[in-house]
Design a protein around this motif. Structure first.
Motif, PDB file in Angstrom:
ATOM      1  N   UNK A 404       0.867  -1.172   0.000  1.00  0.00           N
ATOM      2  CA  UNK A 404       0.000   0.000   0.000  1.00  0.00           C
ATOM      3  C   UNK A 404       0.904   1.222   0.000  1.00  0.00           C
ATOM      4  N   UNK A 405       1.420   1.571  -1.171  1.00  0.00           N
ATOM      5  CA  UNK A 405       2.479   2.568  -1.267  1.00  0.00           C
ATOM      6  C   UNK A 405       2.088   3.696  -2.203  1.00  0.00           C
ATOM      7  N   UNK A 406       2.671   4.869  -1.956  1.00  0.00           N
ATOM      8  CA  UNK A 406       2.519   5.988  -2.874  1.00  0.00           C
ATOM      9  C   UNK A 406       3.377   5.740  -4.113  1.00  0.00           C
ATOM     10  N   UNK A 407       3.027   6.399  -5.197  1.00  0.00           N
ATOM     11  CA  UNK A 407       3.757   6.269  -6.455  1.00  0.00           C
ATOM     12  C   UNK A 407       4.095   7.665  -6.948  1.00  0.00           C
ATOM     13  N   UNK A 408       5.357   7.885  -7.327  1.00  0.00           N
ATOM     14  CA  UNK A 408       5.721   9.209  -7.787  1.00  0.00           C
ATOM     15  C   UNK A 408       7.066   9.224  -8.488  1.00  0.00           C
ATOM     16  N   UNK A 409       7.516  10.419  -8.891  1.00  0.00           N
ATOM     17  CA  UNK A 409       8.758  10.539  -9.660  1.00  0.00           C
ATOM     18  C   UNK A 409       9.992  10.488  -8.779  1.00  0.00           C
ATOM     19  N   UNK A 410      11.088  10.010  -9.350  1.00  0.00           N
ATOM     20  CA  UNK A 410      12.367   9.973  -8.655  1.00  0.00           C
ATOM     21  C   UNK A 410      13.453  10.513  -9.570  1.00  0.00           C
ATOM     22  N   UNK A 411      14.429  11.184  -8.974  1.00  0.00           N
ATOM     23  CA  UNK A 411      15.550  11.769  -9.702  1.00  0.00           C
ATOM     24  C   UNK A 411      16.843  11.204  -9.141  1.00  0.00           C
ATOM     25  N   UNK A 412      17.747  10.763 -10.022  1.00  0.00           N
ATOM     26  CA  UNK A 412      19.040  10.239  -9.619  1.00  0.00           C
ATOM     27  C   UNK A 412      20.129  11.275  -9.887  1.00  0.00           C
ATOM     28  N   UNK A 413      21.015  11.451  -8.929  1.00  0.00           N
ATOM     29  CA  UNK A 413      22.073  12.440  -9.091  1.00  0.00           C
ATOM     30  C   UNK A 413      23.461  11.821  -9.163  1.00  0.00           C
ATOM     31  N   UNK A 414      23.644  10.616  -8.672  1.00  0.00           N
ATOM     32  CA  UNK A 414      24.968  10.013  -8.648  1.00  0.00           C
ATOM     33  C   UNK A 414      25.040   8.685  -9.339  1.00  0.00           C
ATOM     34  N   UNK A 415      24.048   8.361 -10.144  1.00  0.00           N
ATOM     35  CA  UNK A 415      24.000   7.078 -10.830  1.00  0.00           C
ATOM     36  C   UNK A 415      23.458   7.297 -12.229  1.00  0.00           C
ATOM     37  N   UNK A 416      23.659   6.322 -13.102  1.00  0.00           N
ATOM     38  CA  UNK A 416      23.128   6.448 -14.446  1.00  0.00           C
ATOM     39  C   UNK A 416      22.820   5.068 -15.009  1.00  0.00           C
ATOM     40  N   UNK A 417      21.963   5.055 -16.002  1.00  0.00           N
ATOM     41  CA  UNK A 417      21.629   3.837 -16.730  1.00  0.00           C
ATOM     42  C   UNK A 417      21.568   4.188 -18.219  1.00  0.00           C
ATOM     43  N   UNK A 418      21.348   3.202 -19.042  1.00  0.00           N
ATOM     44  CA  UNK A 418      21.247   3.461 -20.478  1.00  0.00           C
ATOM     45  C   UNK A 418      19.948   4.152 -20.878  1.00  0.00           C
ATOM     46  N   UNK A 419      19.071   4.415 -19.918  1.00  0.00           N
ATOM     47  CA  UNK A 419      17.863   5.169 -20.240  1.00  0.00           C
ATOM     48  C   UNK A 419      18.204   6.561 -20.760  1.00  0.00           C
ATOM     49  N   UNK A 420      19.302   7.129 -20.262  1.00  0.00           N
ATOM     50  CA  UNK A 420      19.677   8.464 -20.729  1.00  0.00           C
ATOM     51  C   UNK A 420      19.966   8.453 -22.223  1.00  0.00           C
ATOM     52  N   UNK A 421      20.489   7.355 -22.724  1.00  0.00           N
ATOM     53  CA  UNK A 421      20.778   7.213 -24.155  1.00  0.00           C
ATOM     54  C   UNK A 421      19.486   7.253 -24.964  1.00  0.00           C
ATOM     55  N   UNK A 422      18.415   6.673 -24.431  1.00  0.00           N
ATOM     56  CA  UNK A 422      17.151   6.620 -25.146  1.00  0.00           C
ATOM     57  C   UNK A 422      16.363   7.917 -25.010  1.00  0.00           C
ATOM     58  N   UNK A 423      16.404   8.522 -23.835  1.00  0.00           N
ATOM     59  CA  UNK A 423      15.621   9.749 -23.621  1.00  0.00           C
ATOM     60  C   UNK A 423      16.069  10.887 -24.525  1.00  0.00           C
ATOM     61  N   UNK A 424      17.365  10.991 -24.722  1.00  0.00           N
ATOM     62  CA  UNK A 424      17.874  12.082 -25.544  1.00  0.00           C
ATOM     63  C   UNK A 424      17.413  11.925 -26.987  1.00  0.00           C
ATOM     64  N   UNK A 425      16.933  10.727 -27.326  1.00  0.00           N
ATOM     65  CA  UNK A 425      16.421  10.442 -28.673  1.00  0.00           C
ATOM     66  C   UNK A 425      14.899  10.491 -28.728  1.00  0.00           C
TER      67      UNK A 425
END
Length: 475
Positions: A404-425
């Motif tokens: 029974x949890x809330x759902x919302x956005x999260x921001x990462x400041x010291x980690x990365x994944x290959x999602x950044x490669x796709x988002x820029x496209x």
């Protein structure tokens, strides 16, 4: 992949490309499984240990796919066999025979709005393997109070999520369901050394036909804040800072210190800026923050304007509001001629990583320091909070039968994944974790004794299936 542990400790974050971070506000995992809605239920650990998805994870973890060297021939064969048995069409592609890519597609009734389930097959090397409680590639059960755990490199980062993705697509095939829209499964190499061109980047550039119709992507990077065993917040990662990772060389320690002092000065002179994604992220997590600054987070812009969030705030907050620089302790180079340090910059949206790299070289030269680029991620680009994937996550996680949890956005400041490669496209790409992982387990990612709590793993597999079915089957 993750930045150095020193950097992440300063940020108050741990984890990696398989970033499964958790905040523990209560006790460590207990030997009984709590559900938020139904009290306490006993766990049949022997039954969980014999489940199909558990056995599949053990087989997957036993394949040593350490990167470097990043060889994924055996893991690709592993998925080829299983996809073939399910009758799901797939291809093995890529230009490096040592690092093949697996791409499968379950076709729907119509093209467009296809969902990509992306995970990486490579894992970070198991350093100090002799000091692990259990060998890192044997997929052993824990003992005593830890008998509810499966130990092994990749259990969390991110073979466990790969197994969950597979069962989500396989369950549709087994039930004879033709989805409304396509579901694509990709197992890629090269993530842990940040070489997207070896994996999803190769597909984008060389076989775009395999991504035809894909509009949305789920990958690692989600952050579930956990109290004991219970998920208090499902955090969907929508933004990660860009990273400029370098190694600095100088003749003297004094020269290196002059350079890092310059970086420190630049950080302190930059005003705090609260972008929309950070504003909403901080408002989402504010109820769980009990430190001196936590009560200001619900309206971070107003707090900055009023001077409540100044230089004294922890880096875990400050890093969300400005470009940051980090460096490892200075050490002598092996030849004994000079000194070195790893220096990393993390940048907010609107900054060019390529331009910052050029600037950093100029700054370093002023102090007699030479920089070598280790890697440069794509510029930071937020994922839109709209569309079928975002709405699906809000619906399914918000109605989760276990948490029974809330759902919302999260921001990462010291980690990365290959999602950044796709988002820029321009692709809508989200970091999602289906598992309840507390901080005591999360810190084993990229470290010794990586492990996953078996009840949380099984729950996560089932949760992933619900998410994918909602996305693929809804009108």
């Amino acid at each position: 992949m993750k930045l150095s542990r020193n950097v992440l400790r300063r940020l108050g974050l741990y984890g990696g490309a398989a970033v499964v971070l958790a905040v523990v506000l209560g006790l460590p995992p207990l030997l009984r499984h709590r559900t938020a809605r139904f009290g306490v239920r006993s766990v049949d650990i022997e039954g969980l240990q014999t489940r199909e998805e558990t056995n599949l994870l053990r087989e997957y973890v036993r394949i040593d796919s350490s990167n470097p060297p990043g060889r994924t021939v055996e893991t690709a064969r592993f998925w080829a066999e299983r996809l073939g048995c399910e009758g799901i069409p797939f291809e093995i592609v890529g230009s490096d025979p040592e690092r093949p890519i697996v791409v499968a597609r379950l076709s729907g009734r119509k093209r467009g709005e296809a969902l990509l389930l992306l995970h990486h097959m490579d894992v970070v090397p198991a350093a100090n393997a002799a000091e692990w409680e259990y060998p890192p590639f044997e997929a052993r059960w824990g003992e005593g109070n830890f008998r509810h755990y499966l130990y092994g490199r990749g259990t969390l980062d991110m073979k466990g999520q790969g197994v969950a993705d597979f069962f989500a697509i396989a369950s549709l095939r087994r039930d004879g369901i033709v989805p409304e829209r396509d579901v694509v499964f990709i197992a890629e190499p090269g993530e842990e050394t940040y070489t997207p061109e070896a994996g999803i980047g190769w597909v984008v550039e060389n076989r775009p036909d395999l991504l035809e119709g894909v509009t949305d992507v789920f990958n690692e990077g989600g952050v579930n804040e956990v109290v004991g065993e219970r998920v208090a917040r499902f955090g969907i990662e929508i933004l990660q800072k860009a990273t400029v990772a370098t190694t600095a060389f100088a003749r003297t320690e004094k020269d290196l210190k002059a350079f890092t002092d310059l970086l420190e000065g630049r950080m302190r002179s930059e005003p705090l800026t609260v972008i929309d994604e950070v504003q909403d992220f901080l408002a989402f997590v504010a109820p769980s923050r009990s430190d001196l600054w936590g009560h200001h987070l619900s309206d971070a812009r107003a707090a900055v304007a009023a001077g409540h969030l100044g230089e004294g705030i922890p880096e875990v907050y400050r890093a969300l509001m400005r470009d940051m620089y980090y460096w490892t302790p200075t050490k002598a180079v092996e030849s004994g001629k000079g000194f070195t340090s790893d220096v990393v910059g993390t940048l907010l949206p609107g900054r060019s990583g390529r331009e910052r790299w050029e600037e950093m070289k100029v700054w370093a030269a002023r102090s007699g320091v030479r920089l070598k680029l280790r890697f440069l991620t794509p510029d930071s680009s937020p994922a839109p909070r709209e569309g079928r994937a975002w709405e699906t996550l809000q619906t399914v996680l918000g109605l989760d039968p276990v948490e029974d949890a809330d759902v919302g956005p999260y921001v990462l400041t010291g980690s990365y994944t290959n999602l950044s490669y796709l988002r820029i496209r321009g692709i809508r790409a989200y970091g999602v974790s289906p598992f309840a992982v507390n901080i005591m387990d999360a810190v084993t990612i990229h470290s010794m004794n990586e492990r996953i709590y078996l009840p949380a793993f099984v729950d996560g597999v089932e949760r992933t299936t619900r998410i994918v079915r909602e996305y693929a089957l809804s009108p």
